[in-house]
Design a protein around this motif. Sequence first.
Motif, PDB file in Angstrom:
ATOM      1  N   GLY A  18       0.814  -1.219   0.000  1.00 20.47           N
ATOM      2  CA  GLY A  18       0.000   0.000   0.000  1.00 20.47           C
ATOM      3  C   GLY A  18       0.843   1.261   0.000  1.00 20.47           C
ATOM      4  O   GLY A  18       0.546   2.230  -0.713  1.00 20.47           O
ATOM      5  N   ILE A  19       1.915   1.250   0.790  1.00 17.30           N
ATOM      6  CA  ILE A  19       2.829   2.397   0.815  1.00 17.30           C
ATOM      7  C   ILE A  19       3.451   2.594  -0.558  1.00 17.30           C
ATOM      8  O   ILE A  19       3.544   3.721  -1.068  1.00 17.30           O
ATOM      9  N   GLY A  22       0.945   3.978  -2.983  1.00 14.91           N
ATOM     10  CA  GLY A  22       0.748   5.400  -2.688  1.00 14.91           C
ATOM     11  C   GLY A  22       1.864   6.258  -3.256  1.00 14.91           C
ATOM     12  O   GLY A  22       1.626   7.348  -3.791  1.00 14.91           O
TER      13      GLY A  22
END
Length: 72
Positions: A18-19, A22
Amino acid sequence: MTDLENKAARQAAVIYTGISLGAVLLFLALTFLTGKTYTVVARVGGAVWVFILTLVVTMPIVIPKVKNKLMA
């Protein structure tokens, strides 16, 4: 591996992926907002590069933190 270790590994994978995604979205937004004309190949290549680098950097940071949090 125990069930708790498997859970920690899955949760860590979700977090660092997810990081990385992003960071890719931020990279792509910056390429559009700067006003410069970039080719599709440059944007996609840069996005892949940012994803891989962010993944490599965040994996050794996130995994122990999640593992310690769940095992404690």
